[in-house]
Design a protein around this motif. Structure first.
Motif, PDB file in Angstrom:
ATOM      1  N   MET A 778       0.769  -1.149   0.010  1.00 41.58           N
ATOM      2  CA  MET A 778       0.040  -0.229  -0.006  1.00 41.58           C
ATOM      3  C   MET A 778       0.821   1.235   0.168  1.00 41.58           C
ATOM      4  N   VAL A 779       2.073   1.293   0.914  1.00 41.65           N
ATOM      5  CA  VAL A 779       2.901   2.403   0.820  1.00 41.65           C
ATOM      6  C   VAL A 779       3.420   2.561  -0.670  1.00 41.65           C
ATOM      7  N   ASP A 780       4.022   1.504  -1.278  1.00 43.64           N
ATOM      8  CA  ASP A 780       4.273   1.831  -2.561  1.00 43.64           C
ATOM      9  C   ASP A 780       3.329   2.176  -3.710  1.00 43.64           C
ATOM     10  N   MET A 781       2.309   1.717  -3.538  1.00 43.03           N
ATOM     11  CA  MET A 781       1.039   2.139  -4.411  1.00 43.03           C
ATOM     12  C   MET A 781       0.633   3.657  -4.204  1.00 43.03           C
ATOM     13  N   VAL A 782       0.806   3.996  -2.693  1.00 39.99           N
ATOM     14  CA  VAL A 782       0.439   5.548  -2.782  1.00 39.99           C
ATOM     15  C   VAL A 782       1.692   6.374  -3.103  1.00 39.99           C
ATOM     16  N   GLN A 783       2.989   5.804  -3.025  1.00 38.87           N
ATOM     17  CA  GLN A 783       3.955   6.528  -3.701  1.00 38.87           C
ATOM     18  C   GLN A 783       3.775   6.683  -5.246  1.00 38.87           C
ATOM     19  N   SER A 784       3.436   5.633  -5.849  1.00 35.39           N
ATOM     20  CA  SER A 784       3.101   5.669  -7.306  1.00 35.39           C
ATOM     21  C   SER A 784       1.998   6.422  -7.729  1.00 35.39           C
ATOM     22  N   MET A 785       1.196   6.610  -6.793  1.00 36.38           N
ATOM     23  CA  MET A 785      -0.048   7.748  -6.975  1.00 36.38           C
ATOM     24  C   MET A 785       0.501   9.008  -6.970  1.00 36.38           C
ATOM     25  N   ASN A 786       1.352   9.380  -5.734  1.00 36.74           N
ATOM     26  CA  ASN A 786       1.641  10.955  -5.571  1.00 36.74           C
ATOM     27  C   ASN A 786       2.464  11.085  -6.477  1.00 36.74           C
ATOM     28  N   HIS A 787       3.480  10.430  -7.147  1.00 35.90           N
ATOM     29  CA  HIS A 787       4.577  10.755  -8.153  1.00 35.90           C
ATOM     30  C   HIS A 787       3.550  10.979  -9.388  1.00 35.90           C
ATOM     31  N   HIS A 788       2.739   9.890  -9.740  1.00 37.67           N
ATOM     32  CA  HIS A 788       1.874  10.585 -10.958  1.00 37.67           C
ATOM     33  C   HIS A 788       1.138  11.648 -10.729  1.00 37.67           C
ATOM     34  N   VAL A 789       0.563  11.868  -9.756  1.00 39.78           N
ATOM     35  CA  VAL A 789      -0.179  13.126  -9.539  1.00 39.78           C
ATOM     36  C   VAL A 789       0.688  14.472  -9.761  1.00 39.78           C
ATOM     37  N   LEU A 790       1.653  14.591  -8.905  1.00 36.03           N
ATOM     38  CA  LEU A 790       2.510  15.665  -8.988  1.00 36.03           C
ATOM     39  C   LEU A 790       3.352  15.853 -10.409  1.00 36.03           C
ATOM     40  N   GLU A 791       3.727  14.893 -10.850  1.00 30.89           N
ATOM     41  CA  GLU A 791       4.199  15.203 -12.196  1.00 30.89           C
ATOM     42  C   GLU A 791       3.610  15.523 -13.338  1.00 30.89           C
ATOM     43  N   THR A 792       2.108  15.006 -13.304  1.00 31.93           N
ATOM     44  CA  THR A 792       1.197  15.468 -14.269  1.00 31.93           C
ATOM     45  C   THR A 792       0.256  16.646 -13.927  1.00 31.93           C
ATOM     46  N   SER A 793       0.685  17.325 -12.871  1.00 27.14           N
ATOM     47  CA  SER A 793       0.035  18.477 -12.469  1.00 27.14           C
ATOM     48  C   SER A 793      -0.398  19.539 -13.466  1.00 27.14           C
ATOM     49  N   ASN A 794       0.470  19.620 -14.364  1.00 29.00           N
ATOM     50  CA  ASN A 794       0.591  20.682 -15.367  1.00 29.00           C
ATOM     51  C   ASN A 794       0.088  20.168 -16.824  1.00 29.00           C
ATOM     52  N   GLU A 795      -0.501  18.853 -16.859  1.00 23.33           N
ATOM     53  CA  GLU A 795      -0.753  18.409 -18.139  1.00 23.33           C
ATOM     54  C   GLU A 795      -2.087  17.710 -18.045  1.00 23.33           C
ATOM     55  N   ARG A 796      -3.228  18.184 -17.094  1.00 26.60           N
ATOM     56  CA  ARG A 796      -4.378  17.322 -17.033  1.00 26.60           C
ATOM     57  C   ARG A 796      -5.427  18.238 -17.895  1.00 26.60           C
ATOM     58  N   GLU A 797      -5.226  19.406 -17.965  1.00 27.41           N
ATOM     59  CA  GLU A 797      -6.353  20.308 -18.362  1.00 27.41           C
ATOM     60  C   GLU A 797      -6.233  20.328 -19.948  1.00 27.41           C
ATOM     61  N   PRO A 798      -7.062  20.308 -20.687  1.00 29.64           N
ATOM     62  CA  PRO A 798      -7.213  20.775 -22.173  1.00 29.64           C
ATOM     63  C   PRO A 798      -6.699  22.085 -22.792  1.00 29.64           C
ATOM     64  N   TRP A 799      -6.988  23.139 -21.781  1.00 29.86           N
ATOM     65  CA  TRP A 799      -6.669  24.324 -21.871  1.00 29.86           C
ATOM     66  C   TRP A 799      -4.994  24.485 -22.046  1.00 29.86           C
TER      67      TRP A 799
END
Length: 923
Positions: A778-799
């Protein structure tokens, strides 16, 4: 080293073979060749002994069986379990006893009864040999195989009362794979002592089989199904004494009323002869008056085997006269008559429907005009003939057989297909469809039935029949035969679901395999149309999971396995994310995927097979079993755009129809996207991601397959409400550990995707017996989720994607419409009109493919997203500016400071006082 592995190294297989009495062929004048099989009579030796990694191994090249000394004892039928084999070897070879590592499991009731009955097994010989006519060697073989025992138990009830007991043969039923005891069936010597009751069973009689030796059944090509173990022993007596039946075996179903709950998959690939009892018709008034119980049981078995594409035949009871069962034939007529009775099969077109009327009610009531022609059609195992009357010159009439077609139609069944909406959602079915499934046996496919699905307008098309059946010699008579078979479409008729995986059937979750589906174009409609899920012991699940946890750091491979197994929760949760597997060159990505393919029956499609939109559609249709797309980033841009659009639809499910015949496709399969740079910018809210970084231990070569079928059966037994409740609990848990604001739509959806994987992990721990407190995963899964969220924070919106393209055009001097940079205190504003942005994207030929792939097409929606993101200087900014001496109204001011927070930084002019468009500048 475990005591069992040490035992395998100490035992010499050649000495063991000699102790088992196995004959060895001579080579170069010496007895050092291969061995003859210990379980069958063979003309040529087929069993070899060799060394591998310092340990002796054996293999029977005729059957594919092989293994260690333990496996050889099990194969020969000397013992029935690994524990017994270990004890036998230590006693025979005088080896010291191993130190006990853990307490022995407590025997259940059936195993305890079996052990008691085996102690006096010799007492059954007088009854079976003298009264039942069973061969002495067959009885001895059954006793040695520990499937025959003796019971003398009597209860406190007086003799003559029901369940008093008395002397009885104990038929010990064992699981045909694991060989543990599942039931013990008693056959009383004198039923009168037991109140007239002949049989009594302890254990799981409804699902149990009895056979003389499970190893013989596995090696047999022809299996005779009978009702009682006494009849099975009678068949084994005939097999022993008839050389033409050496590859035969018998199997008892333990009564005519238990056939609907059997697991028949173990008979696939074999020829099945159904020899139920020749019971007289019932004379009690009612719906079943005139039916024979034995015949009805045979019909039910026939239908169940047809559904599994197993070739089966009914014996012709007309040759049995008034004899009731197989054992009666053996006792009164002898072995040779029994042999002829078993090979004498029904010649009729519809199994169970005789061409000659008798006192029994027929399986199908044919109208007179069909029945008068029905007798002319005769079938053999894989051929169909047509009989007609020929009158000679002297007036004598005789029957002549003429070839009709080079195959046998085993059944033509009506199939009601559940609609896709009901299959995916569990709602009430309001749009079912009806097709016809033809099961055909031909010489080139042996004992495996070939199935083809017809619609109404295709049923009488002879070209369709020739394409999968074979030659048709008399087309007119063939059409007449089909017309008769239409009367029997209810035989084998069933309700089906065109889906492979876990789906809803009549409002309940069920496991559906490839052979359970009825696609009109299977090769095109589903990539797993012929898939049978890997099956095995539930105990194999934990070693597989632990091996995947150890092979890559941060549980990367285990997360991939968890995602692959959780895809079948889609029918419950309503969605399942796709998986992005990223790895550098040489990281072991391809090797891991290949092992995953073997472990769970997963299919990885190469880039060459995904070059068109149609091939993309056919790779994700009608299944919840995951598929893989290799190196999508290496494809053409138009293929990538179509693939990404398809992935958007398969996140949940979409129904589409293609072709002139409007063939239905249900797009729903979760996809594994593998590569170094997967182009999924517009799919960030619908994927989870794992990256292979640190290599660990290699996956063992002898790693068992994951018991996928048992896993799916575990899932369908769960309450959907419980699974959904677990999902909400895991979602709240992951939101508490998310490193970003979960109030944003993009972030909340990404967290929801990882919550679905977390539910699967909890269920996997429950299924496999792994400790649920494995916090590392679960710790590794949370870590993968947070890396994914932070690295894509500027890429999620079509604008963001749109402005990234436009700012690049401005930097290159390729944006011809008015724009202006202007200072505003510490900030700098870019004044531009949103309609101009969308016009430039749609009208520029180089940018047109990107515009087509965008989810936003109108300037109104773009303006709304800019306001929501807070990158406008003022929310209702609608200003007028002079550019190139012209008044430009309705300009929107974008704050460059705020855009920089999203990774958007245009090139600024040296002097902001002289700023203009790509056409001319304002001085």
């Amino acid at each position: 080293m475990s005591s069992l592995e040490a035992l395998k190294q100490k035992v010499d297989l050649h000495e063991l073979a000699d102790r088992l009495g196995m004959r060895r062929a001579s080579r170069n004048g010496q007895g050092n060749g291969m061995y003859h099989s210990p379980v069958r009579e063979d003309k040529h030796p087929s069993l070899s002994v060799f060394s591998r990694e310092g340990v002796q191994r054996w293999k029977d090249h005729a059957t594919g069986e092989g293994g260690s000394c333990i496996d050889l004892l099990l194969y020969a039928g000397v013992v029935q379990s690994v524990a017994e084999a270990s004890q036998w070897l230590r006693q025979v070879f005088s080896l010291p006893e191993a130190a006990p590592s853990m307490p022995r499991a407590r025997q259940n009731k059936e195993e305890w009864l079996a052990s008691r009955c085996l102690q006096q097994s010799r007492e059954v010989e007088p009854y079976l040999i003298n009264e039942r006519g069973i061969s002495e060697s067959v009885v001895t073989y059954g006793r040695n195989s520990k499937t025959l025992g003796y019971s003398s138990y009597t209860s406190s009830k007086p003799a003559g009362d029901v369940f008093h007991g008395g002397p009885a043969v104990a038929f010990i039923c064992r699981d045909l794979i694991r060989r543990n005891v599942t039931a013990v069936e008693y056959r009383y010597f004198d039923p009168a002592l037991n109140g007239g009751v002949k049989n009594h069973c302890h254990g799981q009689k409804a699902a149990a089989f009895w056979c003389l030796n499970p190893g013989n059944l596995k090696a047999a090509n022809t299996v005779v199904l009978v009702e009682s173990p006494i009849n099975a022993l009678s068949v084994e007596t005939a097999i022993e004494q008839c050389s033409s039946m050496r590859d035969w075996a018998s199997l008892a179903v333990l009564g005519a009323s238990n056939v609907r709950e059997k697991e028949w998959h173990l008979l696939q690939g074999k020829k099945i002869i159904i020899a139920m009892d020749n019971d007289p018709p019932l004379d009690q008034p009612g719906k079943r008056e005139g039916f024979s119980p034995g015949a009805e049981a045979a019909w039910q078995i026939h239908e169940q085997l047809l559904a599994l594409n197993i070739a089966c035949h009914l014996v012709d009871h007309r040759r049995w006269c008034d004899l009731n069962d197989v054992n009666d034939i053996l006792r009164e007529k002898g072995v040779e008559t029994l042999r002829r009775s078993l090979i004498n099969l029904e010649p009729w077109l519809i199994p169970g429907v005789s061409g000659k009327k008798d006192k029994r009610r027929p399986r199908v009531n044919l109208p007179e005009h069909d029945y008068t022609r029905y007798w002319q059609f005769r079938v053999r195992e894989d051929f169909t003939s047509f009989q007609r009357e020929v009158t000679s010159r002297n007036g004598e009439t005789r029957l002549v057989n003429e070839d009709l077609c080079g195959f046998r139609i085993a059944a033509l069944s009506s199939i009601r297909i559940q609609s896709a909406a009901a299959t995916m959602s569990g709602s009430e079915d309001s749009q079912p469809s009806v097709v016809f499934a033809a099961s055909v046996q031909s010489a080139r496919h042996g004992q495996r039935l070939i199935r083809q699905v017809f619609t109404d307008d295709q049923l009488y098309n002879p070209d369709r029949w020739r394409s999968f059946g074979g030659a048709i010699y008399k087309p007119l008579q063939f059409s007449r035969m089909l017309n008769i078979l239409e009367r029997a479409t209810h035989i084998g008729g069933r309700e089906a679901v065109n889906f492979v995986g876990v789906a809803w059937r009549n409002g309940h979750l069920s496991v559906n395999e490839g052979p359970d589906s009825y696609f009109t174009e299977p090769d095109k409609q589903c990539p797993y149309h012929n898939l049978q899920f890997p099956s095995g012991a539930v105990a194999d699940a934990a070693p597989v999971i632990q091996a995947f946890q150890a092979t890559f750091g941060f549980n990367a491979a285990a997360q991939l396995l968890c995602w692959s197994l959780g895809t079948h929760l889609k029918a419950v949760l309503g969605f399942w994310p796709h998986m992005v597997l990223q790895a550098d060159k040489g990281a072991g990505k391809s090797t891991l995927i290949k092992r995953l393919e073997n472990t769970i029956g997963f299919t990885m499609f190469s880039g060459q097979s995904l070059q068109t939109e149609f091939r993309l559609v056919t790779s994700v249709s009608h299944t919840s079993q995951p598929v893989g797309w290799e190196e999508l980033s290496a494809r053409r841009s138009d293929v990538i755009d179509k693939a990404v659009a398809l992935l958007q639809e398969t996140y949940q499910y979409t129904i589409t129809r293609r072709g002139a015949e409007l063939t239905e496709y249900v797009l729903c399969a979760p996809v594994l996207l593998a590569g170094e740079d997967v182009p999924v910018q517009s799919l960030l809210g619908k994927v989870v991601r794992v990256e292979l970084t640190r290599k660990g231990a290699l996956l063992p070569d002898d790693l068992p397959r994951f018991p996928l079928r048992q896993w799916l059966q575990f899932l369908v037994r769960l309450s959907p409400e419980r699974v959904r409740e677990m999902y909400w609990e895991h979602l709240d848990y992951l939101k508490g550990f998310c490193s970003s604001n979960t109030g944003k739509n993009g972030v909340s959806r990404m967290v929801a995707n990882y919550a679905a994987m977390a539910v699967c992990w909890s269920l996997l721990c429950e299924f496999s017996g792994l400790p649920g407190e494995q916090d590392v995963m679960m710790v590794d899964m949370v870590q993968s989720m947070n890396h994914h969220v932070l690295e894509t924070s500027n890429e999620r919106e079509p604008w963001v994607w749109i402005l990234e393209i436009i700012l690049g055009e401005i930097d290159a001097g390729s944006f011809p419409r008015p724009y202006k940079f202007e200072t505003n205190g510490d900030d700098c504003l870019l004044y531009i009109r949103t309609p101009h942005i969308m016009q430039h994207l749609s009208q520029t030929s180089a940018l047109r493919p990107k515009f087509d792939a965008l989810p936003v097409k109108s300037d109104r929606v773009l303006k709304k997203q800019l306001i929501k993101a807070g990158v406008l200087a003022r929310e209702n900014d609608d200003r007028e500016r002079r550019i190139d001496g012209k008044r430009c109204a309705h300009m929107s001011g974008l704050s460059l400071n705020r855009l920089e927070g999203y990774g958007l930084s245009p090139m600024l002019p040296d002097d902001l006082a002289h700023v203009g468009s790509g056409v001319c500048n304002e001085q």
